[in-house]
Enzyme design. Structure first.
Site, PDB file in Angstrom:
ATOM      1  N   ASP A 158     -31.513  42.988 -11.778  1.00  0.00           N
ATOM      2  CA  ASP A 158     -30.795  41.868 -11.136  1.00  0.00           C
ATOM      3  C   ASP A 158     -30.840  40.648 -12.060  1.00  0.00           C
ATOM      4  O   ASP A 158     -31.014  39.518 -11.619  1.00  0.00           O
ATOM      5  CB  ASP A 158     -31.426  41.548  -9.776  1.00  0.00           C
ATOM      6  CG  ASP A 158     -30.560  40.598  -8.936  1.00  0.00           C
ATOM      7  OD1 ASP A 158     -29.347  40.480  -9.218  1.00  0.00           O
ATOM      8  OD2 ASP A 158     -31.096  39.967  -8.014  1.00  0.00           O
TER       9      ASP A 158
ATOM     10  N   ASP B 168     -37.954  37.164 -10.261  1.00  0.00           N
ATOM     11  CA  ASP B 168     -37.315  38.010  -9.251  1.00  0.00           C
ATOM     12  C   ASP B 168     -37.160  39.454  -9.724  1.00  0.00           C
ATOM     13  O   ASP B 168     -36.062  39.982  -9.799  1.00  0.00           O
ATOM     14  CB  ASP B 168     -35.942  37.405  -8.908  1.00  0.00           C
ATOM     15  CG  ASP B 168     -35.474  37.830  -7.522  1.00  0.00           C
ATOM     16  OD1 ASP B 168     -36.238  38.532  -6.826  1.00  0.00           O
ATOM     17  OD2 ASP B 168     -34.345  37.478  -7.157  1.00  0.00           O
TER      18      ASP B 168
END
Ligand SMILES: Nc1ncnc2c1ncn2[C@@H]1O[C@H](COP(=O)(O)OP(=O)(O)OP(=O)(O)O)[C@@H](O)[C@H]1O
Ligand SMILES: [Mg+2]
Length: 263
Positions: A201, A218
């Site tokens: 991501d 993240d």
């Protein structure tokens, strides 16, 4: 968390509120005045886990919200030595179990009974912790992970000494795009070749601009390179970085980036 009837919900909020008051009176929740955010995140179990974590030395005080995302909230905290830490708390109720399940399956590091939603989120958080550790130990600039338990992860706070978190690359475009680009490609290469992980991501949203140094965040969805979807995820990461840096004025083809990472 199960859907609660209005009655029960009220009662639960009541319990959460009184638990919050207890925490506050112990000065552990200084600054988190936003009751809406607080009662949304801190279900009873989460409060218990926060209590437990406060005995590890890594978390003395929660001191304000950094970000309210779809599935997790990130708070600023202080440890026992008054250093800032980042505290990421996943909300069980709004987590995307299907996605989590999809990424966890096929990863040989995890064997988990997939029946229980809470269990899936816990595995997800443990995955983020282990991915961070693996990246960090292989020289990729990510927040150093300190401890994780159930739905809570405590890691290095990326920001200045006054406690202002670093902006994302999206919010603060690089002053020297070419340099920033090369550093990110270098980290993608380390992540792939040394840590044997694919982020999955990666984009300007999940890279912090910390005084012109990129810090990758993240990383919960990252999978090992021999995961069945690793190739697909790597291609997406490469396309995102190529696209985002085109906006910053650095042109590169996905093909060029791929070669720099893999060869
Ligand atoms: N270690 C950290 N230090 C400082 N700020 C952080 C840290 N980790 C996360 N943040 C901040 O919190 C935001 C959300 O973090 P992250 O991307 O890990 O969560 P998320 O679940 O993907 O949330 P979102 O749905 O908003 O993307 C980041 O954009 C960043 O601003
Ligand atoms: Mg994010």
């Amino acid at each position: 968390m199960v859907e609660l009837s209005a009655d029960k919900k009220d009662k639960t909020f009541h319990e959460v509120d009184s638990a919050l008051e207890r925490l506050k009176s112990e000065k552990r929740l200084k600054g988190v005045e936003d009751r809406r955010v607080a009662s949304e995140v801190f279900d009873k179990r989460t409060l218990e886990v926060l209590y437990k974590l406060s005995n590890t030395g890594y978390l003395a005080i929660l001191d304000g919200v950094i970000s309210t995302g779809k599935e997790a909230n990130v708070f600023k905290g202080l440890d026992d030595n008054d250093n800032f830490v980042a505290v990421k708390i996943y909300r069980i109720a709004t987590s995307d179990f299907r996605k989590m399940q999809y990424y966890i399956q096929g990863d040989p590091r995890f064997k988990v009974k997939m029946s229980n939603k809470r269990q899936i989120v816990h595995t997800w958080v443990n995955k983020e912790f282990r991915n961070l550790k693996r990246a960090y130990e292989n020289g990729v600039r990510v927040p150093k992970p300190f401890v994780s338990r159930e739905n809570i992860l405590i890691m290095e706070f990326i920001g200045d000494i006054e406690g202002n978190p670093a902006p994302t690359l999206r919010e603060a475009p690089p002053l020297y795009p070419e340099e920033m680009f090369n550093k990110i490609i270098y980290y993608m290469r380390l992540l792939y070749r040394e840590a044997r992980l694919v982020h999955g991501d990666l984009s300007a949203f999940n890279i912090l601009n910390f005084d012109e140094e990129p810090v990758i965040i993240d990383i919960s969805q990252a999978v090992v390179v021999d995961h069945p979807i690793a190739g697909e995820l790597l291609e997406r990461d490469i396309r995102n970085i190529s696209r985002d840096f085109k906006r910053f004025g650095v042109s590169s083809t996905p093909q060029e980036i791929r070669e720099k990472i893999i060869d």
